[in-house]
Design a protein around this motif. Sequence first.
Motif, mmCIF file in Angstrom:
data_model
loop_
_atom_site.group_PDB
_atom_site.id
_atom_site.type_symbol
_atom_site.label_atom_id
_atom_site.label_comp_id
_atom_site.label_asym_id
_atom_site.label_seq_id
_atom_site.Cartn_x
_atom_site.Cartn_y
_atom_site.Cartn_z
ATOM 1 N N PRO A 116 0.781 -1.567 -0.090
ATOM 2 C CA PRO A 116 0.037 -0.314 0.681
ATOM 3 C C PRO A 116 1.192 0.981 -0.078
ATOM 4 C CG PRO A 116 -1.102 -1.633 1.121
ATOM 5 C CD PRO A 116 0.206 -2.081 1.217
ATOM 6 N N LEU A 117 2.091 1.138 0.735
ATOM 7 C CA LEU A 117 2.670 2.439 0.549
ATOM 8 C C LEU A 117 3.839 2.557 -1.128
ATOM 9 C CD1 LEU A 117 4.353 2.029 4.036
ATOM 10 C CD2 LEU A 117 2.419 3.514 3.200
ATOM 11 N N HIS A 118 4.458 0.953 -1.579
ATOM 12 C CA HIS A 118 4.286 1.537 -2.483
ATOM 13 C C HIS A 118 3.513 2.148 -3.498
ATOM 14 C CE1 HIS A 118 8.644 -0.372 -2.130
ATOM 15 N NE2 HIS A 118 7.682 -1.187 -1.366
ATOM 16 N N TYR A 119 2.178 1.729 -3.635
ATOM 17 C CA TYR A 119 1.031 2.253 -4.502
ATOM 18 C C TYR A 119 0.831 3.294 -4.436
ATOM 19 C CZ TYR A 119 -3.371 3.398 -6.200
ATOM 20 O OH TYR A 119 -4.339 3.768 -6.436
ATOM 21 N N TYR A 120 0.988 4.098 -2.989
ATOM 22 C CA TYR A 120 0.908 5.247 -2.622
ATOM 23 C C TYR A 120 1.815 6.257 -3.302
ATOM 24 C CZ TYR A 120 -0.200 9.944 -0.808
ATOM 25 O OH TYR A 120 -0.602 11.232 -0.299
ATOM 26 N N ALA A 121 3.037 5.852 -3.364
ATOM 27 C CA ALA A 121 4.379 6.644 -3.651
ATOM 28 C C ALA A 121 4.155 6.830 -4.600
ATOM 29 C CB ALA A 121 5.088 5.979 -2.850
ATOM 30 N N PHE A 122 3.758 5.786 -5.382
ATOM 31 C CA PHE A 122 3.701 5.495 -7.192
ATOM 32 C C PHE A 122 2.709 6.877 -8.199
ATOM 33 C CE2 PHE A 122 7.149 1.884 -7.630
ATOM 34 C CZ PHE A 122 8.026 1.690 -8.515
ATOM 35 N N ARG A 123 1.304 6.231 -7.125
ATOM 36 C CA ARG A 123 0.562 7.173 -7.433
ATOM 37 C C ARG A 123 0.786 8.542 -7.495
ATOM 38 N NH1 ARG A 123 -4.711 7.494 -4.915
ATOM 39 N NH2 ARG A 123 -3.679 9.076 -3.261
ATOM 40 N N GLU A 124 1.490 8.851 -6.759
ATOM 41 C CA GLU A 124 1.982 10.372 -6.443
ATOM 42 C C GLU A 124 2.805 11.032 -7.938
ATOM 43 O OE1 GLU A 124 -0.207 12.604 -4.534
ATOM 44 O OE2 GLU A 124 -1.784 10.800 -3.989
ATOM 45 N N MET A 125 3.664 10.671 -7.653
ATOM 46 C CA MET A 125 5.371 10.161 -8.389
ATOM 47 C C MET A 125 4.356 10.440 -10.027
ATOM 48 S SD MET A 125 7.561 11.046 -6.471
ATOM 49 C CE MET A 125 9.280 10.869 -7.582
ATOM 50 N N LEU A 126 4.395 9.565 -10.523
ATOM 51 C CA LEU A 126 3.282 9.329 -11.474
ATOM 52 C C LEU A 126 2.463 10.295 -12.203
ATOM 53 C CD1 LEU A 126 3.101 5.710 -12.168
ATOM 54 C CD2 LEU A 126 4.900 6.913 -12.790
ATOM 55 N N GLN A 127 1.195 10.865 -10.402
ATOM 56 C CA GLN A 127 0.792 11.489 -11.709
ATOM 57 C C GLN A 127 1.394 13.739 -11.801
ATOM 58 O OE1 GLN A 127 -2.435 12.294 -8.281
ATOM 59 N NE2 GLN A 127 -3.166 13.906 -9.562
ATOM 60 N N GLU A 128 2.317 13.715 -10.613
ATOM 61 C CA GLU A 128 3.497 14.414 -10.472
ATOM 62 C C GLU A 128 3.848 14.990 -12.206
ATOM 63 O OE1 GLU A 128 6.141 15.391 -7.703
ATOM 64 O OE2 GLU A 128 4.522 15.305 -6.467
ATOM 65 N N VAL A 129 4.541 13.580 -12.496
ATOM 66 C CA VAL A 129 5.526 13.812 -14.080
ATOM 67 C C VAL A 129 4.875 13.125 -15.444
ATOM 68 C CG1 VAL A 129 7.099 13.269 -12.542
ATOM 69 C CG2 VAL A 129 5.809 11.429 -14.349
ATOM 70 N N GLY A 130 3.007 13.483 -15.266
ATOM 71 C CA GLY A 130 2.002 13.546 -16.237
ATOM 72 C C GLY A 130 1.608 12.534 -16.849
ATOM 73 N N PHE A 131 2.396 10.962 -16.053
ATOM 74 C CA PHE A 131 1.630 9.286 -16.321
ATOM 75 C C PHE A 131 0.484 9.674 -16.690
ATOM 76 C CE2 PHE A 131 1.400 5.145 -15.353
ATOM 77 C CZ PHE A 131 2.156 4.692 -17.061
ATOM 78 N N ASN A 132 -0.024 8.790 -17.979
ATOM 79 C CA ASN A 132 -1.764 8.334 -18.296
ATOM 80 C C ASN A 132 -2.338 9.509 -18.024
ATOM 81 O OD1 ASN A 132 -3.243 6.936 -18.619
ATOM 82 N ND2 ASN A 132 -3.744 7.176 -16.696
#
Length: 287
Positions: free
Chosen positions: A77-93
């Motif tokens: 759950p912590l890995h997921y949250y970190a990936f979700r926030e970081m990917l959103q910041e770089v405009g992924f998807n």
Amino acid sequence: MVAPPQLLHYHHHLFSHQFPKTHLQRHNLTKRGSTSLTRMSISSDPRPLDSKCSLAFVAPLEAILFDIDGTLCDSDPLHYYAFREMLQEVGFNGGVPITEEFFIENISGMHNEELCGVLFPGWDLQRARKFFEDKEDMFRRLASEQLEPMKGLHKLREWIENQGLKRAAVTNAPRPNGELLVSALDLLGFFEVLVIANECDRAKPFPDPYLKSLQALNVSNKHAFVFEDSVSGVKAGVAAGMPVVGLGTRNPDSLLLDAGATFVIKDFGDPKLWEALEELEKKAVKQ
């Protein structure tokens, strides 16, 4: 960036059950953890045909080897949250947050070096590596505040210490992550060896990290077994010639069993595990 506690509580809830796997998800999970067997030096499956939920064939037991992420603690759950926030910041998807299903299907359990090409095929390698360094920094901040041990871990630790067994932690995670998680779980004095897969010639699913652990502990694979939660990790343990007890934290039992797990438990308090350990004790007394 620090995750709001209520959001992380929510995501722990989302991860508290097994997500239904589509055919594609099952295929990808299996593919991700199963580098072609023809490219690996695989030992024969160490399980006797009649060994269902039994570890007696490794008696006398001398050592237990543990994966860290998803095994000692439920850190996804912590890995997921970190990936979700970081990917959103770089405009992924297109800036749309990734879902839990996307995380499980495409990210969870994979090496960061592999993910560079999977998530950022158009990026240069240096930029992609910097993203993952930042993501791991964020994960470590979250883990230092919110990590919890797998249920039954302290009971198992006490049993292992009373038996005088050797123990090692073996992980595909970067060294800073492995050291942080072991420390946060108060296991620094418990593990005699910490093996980082990317410091070996090959990472899991290859057997190298587990073989290195056995060598460091001076233990035969005939008198040790492994705890693992991923297909990749199960294959690595089996390839090193040891029985593997699967932790059904995230992956369906069937995937872990297909990968070669001797049996699967829900956590370290599972009666199946303690029956197997009791059987081991009785066999050791007879020898």
